[in-house]
Design an enzyme around this catalytic site. Sequence first.
Site, mmCIF file in Angstrom:
data_model
loop_
_atom_site.group_PDB
_atom_site.id
_atom_site.type_symbol
_atom_site.label_atom_id
_atom_site.label_comp_id
_atom_site.label_asym_id
_atom_site.label_seq_id
_atom_site.Cartn_x
_atom_site.Cartn_y
_atom_site.Cartn_z
ATOM 1 N N PRO A 134 28.927 27.668 14.506
ATOM 2 C CA PRO A 134 30.344 27.282 14.394
ATOM 3 C C PRO A 134 31.189 27.544 15.642
ATOM 4 O O PRO A 134 32.392 27.325 15.612
ATOM 5 C CB PRO A 134 30.834 28.132 13.224
ATOM 6 C CG PRO A 134 29.970 29.352 13.264
ATOM 7 C CD PRO A 134 28.625 28.901 13.751
ATOM 8 N N CYS A 139 23.032 25.067 20.748
ATOM 9 C CA CYS A 139 23.080 25.140 19.275
ATOM 10 C C CYS A 139 24.377 25.868 18.957
ATOM 11 O O CYS A 139 24.372 27.063 18.682
ATOM 12 C CB CYS A 139 21.877 25.907 18.758
ATOM 13 S SG CYS A 139 20.302 25.228 19.305
ATOM 14 N N CYS A 186 19.752 36.416 16.214
ATOM 15 C CA CYS A 186 20.184 37.552 15.399
ATOM 16 C C CYS A 186 19.004 37.956 14.521
ATOM 17 O O CYS A 186 19.131 38.152 13.327
ATOM 18 C CB CYS A 186 21.442 37.242 14.590
ATOM 19 S SG CYS A 186 21.340 35.772 13.601
ATOM 20 N N ASN A 218 31.509 30.392 17.922
ATOM 21 C CA ASN A 218 32.052 31.664 18.415
ATOM 22 C C ASN A 218 31.684 31.912 19.871
ATOM 23 O O ASN A 218 32.514 32.352 20.670
ATOM 24 C CB ASN A 218 31.518 32.828 17.571
ATOM 25 C CG ASN A 218 32.319 32.983 16.304
ATOM 26 O OD1 ASN A 218 33.515 32.711 16.296
ATOM 27 N ND2 ASN A 218 31.662 33.401 15.247
HETATM 28 C C1 SAM Z 1 22.522 30.621 15.084
HETATM 29 S S1 SAM Z 1 23.415 29.193 14.777
HETATM 30 C C2 SAM Z 1 24.451 29.104 16.189
HETATM 31 C C3 SAM Z 1 25.645 30.021 16.134
HETATM 32 C C4 SAM Z 1 26.602 29.778 17.273
HETATM 33 N N1 SAM Z 1 25.965 29.903 18.558
HETATM 34 C C5 SAM Z 1 27.811 30.688 17.224
HETATM 35 O O1 SAM Z 1 27.836 31.697 17.890
HETATM 36 O O2 SAM Z 1 28.762 30.379 16.505
HETATM 37 C C6 SAM Z 1 22.246 27.939 15.141
HETATM 38 C C7 SAM Z 1 22.786 26.540 15.142
HETATM 39 O O3 SAM Z 1 21.763 25.711 15.686
HETATM 40 C C8 SAM Z 1 21.909 24.427 15.113
HETATM 41 N N2 SAM Z 1 20.673 23.699 15.426
HETATM 42 C C9 SAM Z 1 19.454 23.823 14.861
HETATM 43 N N3 SAM Z 1 18.593 22.991 15.455
HETATM 44 C C10 SAM Z 1 19.265 22.346 16.437
HETATM 45 C C11 SAM Z 1 18.921 21.377 17.399
HETATM 46 N N4 SAM Z 1 17.685 20.884 17.485
HETATM 47 N N5 SAM Z 1 19.875 20.940 18.243
HETATM 48 C C12 SAM Z 1 21.143 21.414 18.169
HETATM 49 N N6 SAM Z 1 21.524 22.320 17.256
HETATM 50 C C13 SAM Z 1 20.605 22.785 16.405
HETATM 51 C C14 SAM Z 1 22.195 24.738 13.673
HETATM 52 O O4 SAM Z 1 22.822 23.639 13.050
HETATM 53 C C15 SAM Z 1 23.116 25.944 13.800
HETATM 54 O O5 SAM Z 1 24.463 25.546 13.791
#
Ligand code: SAM
Length: 554
Positions: free
Chosen positions: A256, A253, A400, A258
Amino acid sequence: MGFRGKPRAAAERRFYEQAADILRRLEARQGSIKTLTIGNGSVKPENKRKVYALICQTLKYSSVLARVLERCAIADLATVDRRVALLLAHDLLLTRAGLQRAGADEKLNRQIARHKARLRSELDRIKQEVGAASDEDLVPAALRDELPTFRYVRVNLLAATVDGVVGQFEKEGYRLAAADAADRSQLHAVLAAGSRTFMRDPDLHDVLAFPPGTDLHAHPLFVDGSIVLQDKASCMPAHVVQPPPGSTALDSCAAPGNKTSHMASLMANRGRIFAFDKDRARLNTLVRLTDQAHSKIITARCASFLDIDPLDPQYAAVEYALLDPSCSGSGIVNRMDALVDAYIAGIGRGASGKGGDEDKSGDDTKAHEVRLQRLAEFQTSIVLHAMRFPGVKRISYSTCSVHVEENEAVVARVLRSQGEFSLAPADQVIPTWPRRGLETAGLTEAQAASLVRALPEDGTNGFFVAGFVRTAPADPSRAAAAAAAMPAPPASNNTGRSLGRSKRGGRDRRQRDAATASDDGPAKRPRVAAAATDAPKSRGKKRPRRKVAVAVAR
Ligand SMILES: C[S@@+](CC[C@H](N)C(=O)[O-])C[C@H]1O[C@@H](n2cnc3c(N)ncnc32)[C@H](O)[C@@H]1O
């Protein structure tokens, strides 16, 4: 002159009306203060900072301003929108400059300005009643006292060395203070004291800590991608999963990006990272940001991770998995959110501060529990799915969030649901970090000690990280059975759509959709103009099946 004056008057009326519209949208939870002001295309660029400041300041004083207006009960103001009245009262009573461009909007200004003396004396009376020596004392304590969230800087090892970056800051007059991992209070004291002091982080070798409020967004090292402004807690997962240079990793997941770019940094741009995200717009951001960070080994795929076949031969080399799925975001320290929450709560209670509907708060609690349960189902399914990749031998799982349901409870459930992975021992999971997991949800003391927790009082966002290591060889049938045994989450009204097609029926889709409103922010779907390949330009590599769409900048 009259001809020139007219459009200006219209523009000024627009200023307060526009700000009031932003307050209305904040009440409807349509976005953050930043997105609705700085990111709002209909606010003139030269007004953005002014509108932002006005909104923040009005929110800070909203309860007292509402009380002043209510107590004065000026009939003349009854026709003025409640939010416009709040904004005008703020500028009239609490700023030295007074109403913005006074005179530009004659009617509105006159309407409120002629009551200035009465409004001011009501404000003074309230100050006396609550024993406030200054206007600032009228701000509720919870909104006044900021927790010291340090400015953490991650050195991008693809563009710089830690010593090089340290030397550069020293040349610019910053003083490097000694960091002692054993004495955290000293670390806090030093950073809180000096504005041009910084430290090497005692736990993460590629992170530097600066005092709260240090703004490095315009710093040349940030602009050229040598440093990344990333909270320390969010830098932990890449250190827990530790993919060595030349290895293959996945980020389930990722957007963006990082943590994806952090893995690329630790891998010295050697090897390969598959980065999945189901949100097209966010994945586009990942492509842009990881490119700015000079990451060259990332294959970005717009898909639900739960739709990715772990037995697909193209993922056979994947040994490391970073899992940072959607969560409640309850650990994020955001003073602006606190301002909005307090403002909305104030509207609910009425300016007099009375009210409050107990049945409703009961509903809220229930909705909160259901939401956490759905998120936990989804998070568990992401971890179990990653464990089905036969080559994966090390995993980091992070949120988080500060809720046990999304943290220790997910870990406990994952441990119960499969037999191939155990928790990585504490000495492999940021061992110098003192705050560890909670002994709850059936976890033993040793298991809790191998988990990492971070809280705002540690100077970071609230965060949680677990490391899993493979302890038994892969048995695909066992892992598949574990995934199939996952109970279906309760029905969700989530509108988020996957951009990939599931080959495996409804259960995965339900689990995927169970991630309701989260730290990801509102889903934005810009128009899509063209498709760009998601494959790195490397020889002999199979072309991936999915494509990343390129969003048109609006
Ligand atoms: C907490 S954010 C991730 C932040 C990222 N790891 C970073 O450090 O920049 C969670 C992400 O999971 C994605 N997401 C949610 N469900 C998902 C799925 N089933 N498969 C892939 N991505 C998913 C969301 O679109 C979101 O961008």
